[in-house]
Design a protein around this motif. Structure first.
Motif, PDB file in Angstrom:
ATOM      1  N   SER A  91       0.862  -1.186   0.000  1.00 15.01           N
ATOM      2  CA  SER A  91       0.000   0.000   0.000  1.00 15.01           C
ATOM      3  C   SER A  91       0.894   1.230   0.000  1.00 15.01           C
ATOM      4  CB  SER A  91      -0.925  -0.004   1.221  1.00 15.01           C
ATOM      5  OG  SER A  91      -0.166   0.019   2.402  1.00 15.01           O
ATOM      6  N   GLY A 125      -7.713   5.474  -4.699  1.00 13.59           N
ATOM      7  CA  GLY A 125      -8.638   4.555  -5.348  1.00 13.59           C
ATOM      8  C   GLY A 125     -10.117   4.859  -5.189  1.00 13.59           C
ATOM      9  N   LYS A 131     -10.540   3.740  -9.716  1.00 12.55           N
ATOM     10  CA  LYS A 131     -11.085   2.385  -9.558  1.00 12.55           C
ATOM     11  C   LYS A 131     -10.811   1.546 -10.803  1.00 12.55           C
ATOM     12  CE  LYS A 131     -14.774   3.772  -6.408  1.00 12.55           C
ATOM     13  NZ  LYS A 131     -16.210   4.086  -6.308  1.00 12.55           N
ATOM     14  N   LYS A 134      -7.001   0.829 -11.128  1.00 15.54           N
ATOM     15  CA  LYS A 134      -6.618  -0.225 -10.183  1.00 15.54           C
ATOM     16  C   LYS A 134      -7.119  -1.593 -10.640  1.00 15.54           C
ATOM     17  CE  LYS A 134      -5.631   2.083  -5.859  1.00 15.54           C
ATOM     18  NZ  LYS A 134      -4.417   1.341  -5.551  1.00 15.54           N
ATOM     19  N   ARG A 138      -4.751  -4.925 -11.247  1.00 16.78           N
ATOM     20  CA  ARG A 138      -4.961  -6.240 -10.632  1.00 16.78           C
ATOM     21  C   ARG A 138      -5.258  -7.325 -11.670  1.00 16.78           C
ATOM     22  NH1 ARG A 138      -5.747  -5.466  -4.878  1.00 16.78           N
ATOM     23  NH2 ARG A 138      -4.345  -3.717  -4.534  1.00 16.78           N
ATOM     24  N   ASP A 165      -8.926 -12.295  -2.369  1.00 16.43           N
ATOM     25  CA  ASP A 165      -8.992 -11.071  -1.567  1.00 16.43           C
ATOM     26  C   ASP A 165      -8.348  -9.881  -2.283  1.00 16.43           C
ATOM     27  OD1 ASP A 165      -9.599  -9.674   0.947  1.00 16.43           O
ATOM     28  OD2 ASP A 165      -7.412  -9.581   1.157  1.00 16.43           O
ATOM     29  N   LYS A 166      -7.205 -10.111  -2.921  1.00 17.23           N
ATOM     30  CA  LYS A 166      -6.509  -9.024  -3.624  1.00 17.23           C
ATOM     31  C   LYS A 166      -7.200  -8.653  -4.933  1.00 17.23           C
ATOM     32  CE  LYS A 166      -2.904  -8.687  -0.821  1.00 17.23           C
ATOM     33  NZ  LYS A 166      -2.718  -7.516   0.027  1.00 17.23           N
ATOM     34  N   LYS A 168     -10.458  -9.046  -5.833  1.00 23.48           N
ATOM     35  CA  LYS A 168     -11.856  -8.586  -5.799  1.00 23.48           C
ATOM     36  C   LYS A 168     -11.977  -7.070  -5.955  1.00 23.48           C
ATOM     37  CE  LYS A 168     -12.235  -8.443  -0.780  1.00 23.48           C
ATOM     38  NZ  LYS A 168     -12.724  -9.117   0.424  1.00 23.48           N
ATOM     39  N   LEU A 169     -10.866  -6.367  -5.812  1.00 25.25           N
ATOM     40  CA  LEU A 169     -10.831  -4.914  -6.045  1.00 25.25           C
ATOM     41  C   LEU A 169     -11.227  -4.585  -7.495  1.00 25.25           C
ATOM     42  CD1 LEU A 169      -9.869  -2.159  -4.700  1.00 25.25           C
ATOM     43  CD2 LEU A 169      -7.727  -2.557  -5.889  1.00 25.25           C
ATOM     44  N   LYS A 172     -14.714  -3.070  -8.218  1.00 23.71           N
ATOM     45  CA  LYS A 172     -14.994  -1.638  -8.030  1.00 23.71           C
ATOM     46  C   LYS A 172     -14.856  -0.852  -9.330  1.00 23.71           C
ATOM     47  CE  LYS A 172     -13.795  -1.091  -3.152  1.00 23.71           C
ATOM     48  NZ  LYS A 172     -12.955  -0.356  -2.208  1.00 23.71           N
ATOM     49  N   TRP A 178     -14.592  -8.248 -13.485  1.00 21.04           N
ATOM     50  CA  TRP A 178     -14.485  -9.046 -12.265  1.00 21.04           C
ATOM     51  C   TRP A 178     -15.156 -10.409 -12.453  1.00 21.04           C
ATOM     52  CZ3 TRP A 178     -12.083 -10.890  -8.529  1.00 21.04           C
ATOM     53  CH2 TRP A 178     -12.707 -11.616  -7.511  1.00 21.04           C
TER      54      TRP A 178
END
Length: 196
Positions: A91, A125, A131, A134, A138, A165-166, A168-169, A172, A178
């Motif tokens: 981060s 973000g 969004k 990012k 990912r 977990d990483k 799923k961003l 957004k 996704w």
């Protein structure tokens, strides 16, 4: 005045050449060669252009391009932090902010302020552009890892829960991308290249 700006801009352009030497953990598609930050940024810019219709909201594509092209320049000073690093958090760090101020600070004042603001907006973000930018950041390594028989997931024993977990961003920035990414993650488990 213009010549002063030009000299500063040329120095900045020479400085950011160093991004080509920053090696990432991920490897190129179907390859054993590690990607560098310059290649990563270029690929994200192309992805942003090609995939922009899938953004959840209306976006300024030029602003997204600026974000993805400059987001990793700070790694010239701060280094690349592996997203699944269990020791150092991936981060915005003090080192990255210091790097942003030094490197973008080489530019004429107005440009420097714009680049720092764009970099900070990406890091936070919260805007539609950030969004989506990012989401691209990912999505690209996910595609790389699935093309490389698990890639860094296998190499560093990264588990499904951590990947999910990483990644799923992405939702957004783009629900449709996704959906595709989530399917790839689940297929990777079925194919034995990502462990639960």
């Amino acid at each position: 005045m213009k010549i002063d700006n030009l000299l500063k801009q040329v120095e900045f352009i020479k400085e950011i050449d160093k991004i080509k030497y920053i090696q990432r953990k991920t490897k190129l598609f179907n390859s054993d060669r590690h990607e560098n930050d310059a290649e990563h940024s270029w690929h994200l810019a192309m992805m942003a252009i090609v995939l922009s219709e899938h953004a959840n909201e209306q976006i300024d594509v030029l602003k997204v391009l600026k974000m993805v092209l400059i987001h990793d320049i700070v790694e010239i000073d701060a280094g690349d932090i592996f997203i699944y690093d269990s020791v150092k958090n991936h981060s915005n760090t003090k080192e990255e902010l210091k790097a942003a101020k030094r490197i973008f600070g080489m530019l004429p004042t107005e440009q420097a302020q714009e680049f720092i603001a764009i970099w900070e907006e990406f890091e936070e973000g919260e805007t539609n552009e950030a969004k989506f930018a990012k989401a691209m950041d990912r999505f690209e390594p996910l595609l790389q890892n699935t093309s490389n028989n698990g890639g860094t997931w296998s190499e560093f024993n990264v588990k499904y829960e951590s990947v999910y977990d990483k990644k799923k961003l992405i939702k957004k920035g783009s629900k449709s991308i996704w959906g595709f990414a989530e399917e790839l993650i689940n297929e990777s488990v079925k194919n034995g290249i990502l462990k639960k």
